[in-house]
Design a protein around this motif. Structure first.
Motif, PDB file in Angstrom:
ATOM      1  N   PRO A   1       5.046 -12.914  -5.141  1.00  0.00           N
ATOM      2  CA  PRO A   1       3.759 -12.357  -5.598  1.00  0.00           C
ATOM      3  C   PRO A   1       3.386 -11.110  -4.801  1.00  0.00           C
ATOM      4  N   VAL A   2       2.575 -10.254  -5.420  1.00  0.00           N
ATOM      5  CA  VAL A   2       2.250  -8.948  -4.837  1.00  0.00           C
ATOM      6  C   VAL A   2       0.751  -8.698  -4.934  1.00  0.00           C
ATOM      7  N   ILE A   3       0.173  -8.206  -3.836  1.00  0.00           N
ATOM      8  CA  ILE A   3      -1.191  -7.673  -3.853  1.00  0.00           C
ATOM      9  C   ILE A   3      -1.113  -6.199  -3.470  1.00  0.00           C
ATOM     10  N   PHE A   4      -1.619  -5.337  -4.354  1.00  0.00           N
ATOM     11  CA  PHE A   4      -1.676  -3.914  -4.076  1.00  0.00           C
ATOM     12  C   PHE A   4      -3.053  -3.546  -3.531  1.00  0.00           C
ATOM     13  N   THR A   5      -3.087  -2.721  -2.490  1.00  0.00           N
ATOM     14  CA  THR A   5      -4.303  -1.991  -2.163  1.00  0.00           C
ATOM     15  C   THR A   5      -4.082  -0.553  -2.614  1.00  0.00           C
ATOM     16  N   MET A   6      -5.152   0.119  -3.000  1.00  0.00           N
ATOM     17  CA  MET A   6      -5.013   1.386  -3.709  1.00  0.00           C
ATOM     18  C   MET A   6      -4.920   2.566  -2.747  1.00  0.00           C
ATOM     19  N   PRO A   7      -4.304   3.659  -3.194  1.00  0.00           N
ATOM     20  CA  PRO A   7      -4.088   4.806  -2.307  1.00  0.00           C
ATOM     21  C   PRO A   7      -5.357   5.579  -2.015  1.00  0.00           C
ATOM     22  N   ASN A   8      -5.278   6.404  -0.961  1.00  0.00           N
ATOM     23  CA  ASN A   8      -6.376   7.285  -0.598  1.00  0.00           C
ATOM     24  C   ASN A   8      -6.512   8.431  -1.598  1.00  0.00           C
ATOM     25  N   ALA A   9      -7.534   9.243  -1.394  1.00  0.00           N
ATOM     26  CA  ALA A   9      -7.765  10.419  -2.244  1.00  0.00           C
ATOM     27  C   ALA A   9      -6.890  11.561  -1.753  1.00  0.00           C
ATOM     28  N   ASP A  10      -5.608  11.479  -2.088  1.00  0.00           N
ATOM     29  CA  ASP A  10      -4.639  12.506  -1.719  1.00  0.00           C
ATOM     30  C   ASP A  10      -4.073  13.148  -2.978  1.00  0.00           C
ATOM     31  N   MET A  11      -3.383  14.252  -2.810  1.00  0.00           N
ATOM     32  CA  MET A  11      -2.717  14.887  -3.937  1.00  0.00           C
ATOM     33  C   MET A  11      -1.759  13.903  -4.593  1.00  0.00           C
ATOM     34  N   ALA A  12      -1.853  13.789  -5.913  1.00  0.00           N
ATOM     35  CA  ALA A  12      -1.003  12.921  -6.731  1.00  0.00           C
ATOM     36  C   ALA A  12      -1.314  11.442  -6.563  1.00  0.00           C
ATOM     37  N   GLY A  13      -2.419  11.119  -5.940  1.00  0.00           N
ATOM     38  CA  GLY A  13      -2.789   9.715  -5.792  1.00  0.00           C
ATOM     39  C   GLY A  13      -3.011   9.016  -7.120  1.00  0.00           C
ATOM     40  N   GLN A  14      -3.484   9.766  -8.134  1.00  0.00           N
ATOM     41  CA  GLN A  14      -3.741   9.168  -9.438  1.00  0.00           C
ATOM     42  C   GLN A  14      -2.446   8.691 -10.091  1.00  0.00           C
ATOM     43  N   VAL A  15      -1.353   9.349  -9.796  1.00  0.00           N
ATOM     44  CA  VAL A  15      -0.049   8.923 -10.330  1.00  0.00           C
ATOM     45  C   VAL A  15       0.265   7.503  -9.868  1.00  0.00           C
ATOM     46  N   ILE A  16       0.034   7.235  -8.594  1.00  0.00           N
ATOM     47  CA  ILE A  16       0.288   5.901  -8.048  1.00  0.00           C
ATOM     48  C   ILE A  16      -0.648   4.889  -8.685  1.00  0.00           C
ATOM     49  N   ARG A  17      -1.914   5.241  -8.807  1.00  0.00           N
ATOM     50  CA  ARG A  17      -2.899   4.316  -9.374  1.00  0.00           C
ATOM     51  C   ARG A  17      -2.517   3.910 -10.805  1.00  0.00           C
ATOM     52  N   GLU A  18      -2.126   4.873 -11.609  1.00  0.00           N
ATOM     53  CA  GLU A  18      -1.788   4.584 -13.004  1.00  0.00           C
ATOM     54  C   GLU A  18      -0.571   3.680 -13.102  1.00  0.00           C
ATOM     55  N   ARG A  19       0.429   3.912 -12.263  1.00  0.00           N
ATOM     56  CA  ARG A  19       1.640   3.095 -12.318  1.00  0.00           C
ATOM     57  C   ARG A  19       1.385   1.685 -11.791  1.00  0.00           C
TER      58      ARG A  19
ATOM     59  N   THR B   1       0.862  -1.187   0.000  1.00  0.00           N
ATOM     60  CA  THR B   1       0.000   0.000   0.000  1.00  0.00           C
ATOM     61  C   THR B   1       0.893   1.230   0.000  1.00  0.00           C
ATOM     62  N   LEU B   2       0.786   2.030  -1.041  1.00  0.00           N
ATOM     63  CA  LEU B   2       1.581   3.245  -1.160  1.00  0.00           C
ATOM     64  C   LEU B   2       0.654   4.445  -1.284  1.00  0.00           C
ATOM     65  N   HIS B   3       0.853   5.427  -0.401  1.00  0.00           N
ATOM     66  CA  HIS B   3       0.129   6.698  -0.466  1.00  0.00           C
ATOM     67  C   HIS B   3       1.115   7.808  -0.832  1.00  0.00           C
ATOM     68  N   PRO B   4       0.660   8.890  -1.429  1.00  0.00           N
ATOM     69  CA  PRO B   4       1.559  10.016  -1.682  1.00  0.00           C
ATOM     70  C   PRO B   4       2.097  10.599  -0.373  1.00  0.00           C
ATOM     71  N   THR B   5       3.346  10.990  -0.405  1.00  0.00           N
ATOM     72  CA  THR B   5       3.917  11.764   0.694  1.00  0.00           C
ATOM     73  C   THR B   5       3.508  13.204   0.440  1.00  0.00           C
ATOM     74  N   THR B   6       2.398  13.623   1.034  1.00  0.00           N
ATOM     75  CA  THR B   6       1.731  14.851   0.578  1.00  0.00           C
ATOM     76  C   THR B   6       2.529  16.122   0.847  1.00  0.00           C
ATOM     77  N   SER B   7       3.483  16.079   1.772  1.00  0.00           N
ATOM     78  CA  SER B   7       4.321  17.258   1.961  1.00  0.00           C
ATOM     79  C   SER B   7       5.375  17.364   0.865  1.00  0.00           C
ATOM     80  N   ASP B   8       5.469  16.332   0.027  1.00  0.00           N
ATOM     81  CA  ASP B   8       6.453  16.292  -1.060  1.00  0.00           C
ATOM     82  C   ASP B   8       5.821  15.594  -2.269  1.00  0.00           C
ATOM     83  N   HIS B   9       4.566  15.974  -2.594  1.00  0.00           N
ATOM     84  CA  HIS B   9       3.805  15.200  -3.563  1.00  0.00           C
ATOM     85  C   HIS B   9       4.364  15.274  -4.974  1.00  0.00           C
ATOM     86  N   GLU B  10       5.220  16.264  -5.257  1.00  0.00           N
ATOM     87  CA  GLU B  10       5.822  16.347  -6.589  1.00  0.00           C
ATOM     88  C   GLU B  10       6.731  15.161  -6.876  1.00  0.00           C
TER      89      GLU B  10
END
Length: 385
Positions: free
Chosen positions: A236-254, A208-217
């Motif tokens: 093997p890997v199971i991902f759970t998806m990030p929260n609704a934070d700044m730049a979260g869509q970047v993580i989802r797409e990757r 589970t990876l969330h954006p580090t919002t103080s450094d979201h760039e």
């Protein structure tokens, strides 16, 4: 009869809240109002309001706030919508007590909206630190708007008092999430595989990876560093998806691209409380930067690789390996976490987040505290040096 409004804005806080919601709903002197906002109301995040209803809780109010983008401006706009939406609800049906949890911007908006209506607030999980996220500031801001506090450890209790809260207002109840360890009926391995389309024949990593919002760039390069490490390892890997934070869509797409390119990885938008606590008993280790690795994972003696600064400042047990966002360091740490020696260390941790009876203590606090001028008229408590 006291009406208790509980604000839930996503899967993470709802999973924690659930034991408390059950106890409030069952108490003869309390009337539960479930106020739903944030990710719960969005199809793109799994429409998890449906999970709340399936659990048997009636939704008192739905307050949509999230915007289509995940930019700083979108967060500001969501906060504005939250203050306005919760304010309209409070103008019509103010609860006798409002319960908020943690540190998200939607929670901050709900607490802020309650202030002009002079609604007493009970804040859970104050006094903690997550210095790599803007949430750290929201958490301490909510503390100062609140009238009662349920904290997870004595260290956090002293920190809330250091923020000027009178000691009688601060209850060290332990972490609510640990009530779930004993209370939730877990799914079998076969049920997990069928419900979430998983193959658990080899214990996977739960990532589970969330954006580090103080450094979201830096979210893109940070995500790439983690995925490169996972690519190197035959696990093997199971991902759970990030929260609704700044730049979260970047993580989802990757993550989506990673899963499309390999058969060893799957993603799950939302496990739900039963699914999540069940999968913790099946995985080999947790990887990422979720607070769950520090809070719930110790109860499962689960090794955790915590990456970056998002959780900087939180207490952690001996099951956690801290590493920077560097591919080689992450790969080495995961290999260490999977070793027999470290698994023995994780099993021998000290757990200091309570005894699994937080909901019981919180309901007693709610019932026994008079909603009077002593509660509402706050005095700044100076800590003597």
């Amino acid at each position: 009869m006291k009406t208790i409004g509980v604000v839930t804005v996503g899967r993470s806080d709802y999973s924690i809240y659930r034991p408390l919601l059950r106890r409030i709903e069952a108490h003869a002197q309390l009337q539960l109002r479930v106020l739903v906002s944030g990710m719960h109301l969005e199809e793109r995040y799994g429409q998890t309001v449906d999970v709340i209803e399936r659990d048997g809780f009636a939704i008192t109010a739905r307050i949509p706030v999230l915007q289509r983008e995940d930019t700083p401006l979108a967060v500001v706009q969501a906060m504005g919508a939250g203050v306005s939406g919760f304010g309209r609800y409070f103008a019509q049906e103010p609860p006798d007590l409002l319960v908020v949890l943690g540190d998200r911007f939607e929670m901050f908006a709900a607490a802020l909206a309650a202030v002009p209506f002079n609604i007493p607030i009970l804040h859970l999980h104050g006094g903690e630190l997550s210095e790599g996220a803007m949430d750290d500031r929201f958490r301490h801001g909510i503390t100062k708007m609140s009238h009662l506090h349920g904290v997870a450890t004595e260290v956090y209790r002293q920190r809330v008092i250091q923020l000027g809260e009178e000691p009688w207002r601060v209850l060290c109840c332990g972490a609510l999430a640990l009530d779930n360890v004993n209370d939730i009926q877990r799914l079998s391995r076969e049920e997990l595989e069928q419900r979430f389309n998983l193959d658990l024949s080899r214990p996977p990593l739960l990532v589970t990876l969330h954006p580090t919002t103080s450094d979201h760039e830096q979210t893109g390069p940070q995500t790439d560093a983690l995925l490169a490490a996972l690519r190197e390892l035959d696990v093997p890997v199971i991902f759970t998806m990030p929260n609704a934070d700044m730049a979260g869509q970047v993580i989802r797409e990757r993550i989506a691209a990673f899963c499309a390119a390999t058969t060893k990885a799957r993603s799950v938008e939302n496990f739900g409380p039963e699914g999540y606590f069940s999968i913790l008993g099946e995985v080999a280790a947790m990887v990422g930067n979720s607070s769950s690795g520090l809070l719930e994972a110790p109860s499962f003696a689960l090794p955790v690789v915590n990456i970056g600064n998002r959780q900087k400042g939180r207490l952690r047990a001996g099951n956690v390996i801290d590493v920077p966002f560097e591919t080689a360091a992450i790969a080495t740490a995961i290999t260490q976490a999977l070793s027999a020696d470290f698994k023995r260390q994780a099993a021998g941790h000290e757990h200091f987040f309570g005894d699994g009876h937080a909901a019981e203590k919180l309901v007693e606090l709610i019932v026994s505290t008079p909603l009077d001028t002593r509660l509402l008229d706050k005095t700044f408590h100076d800590v003597k040096s």
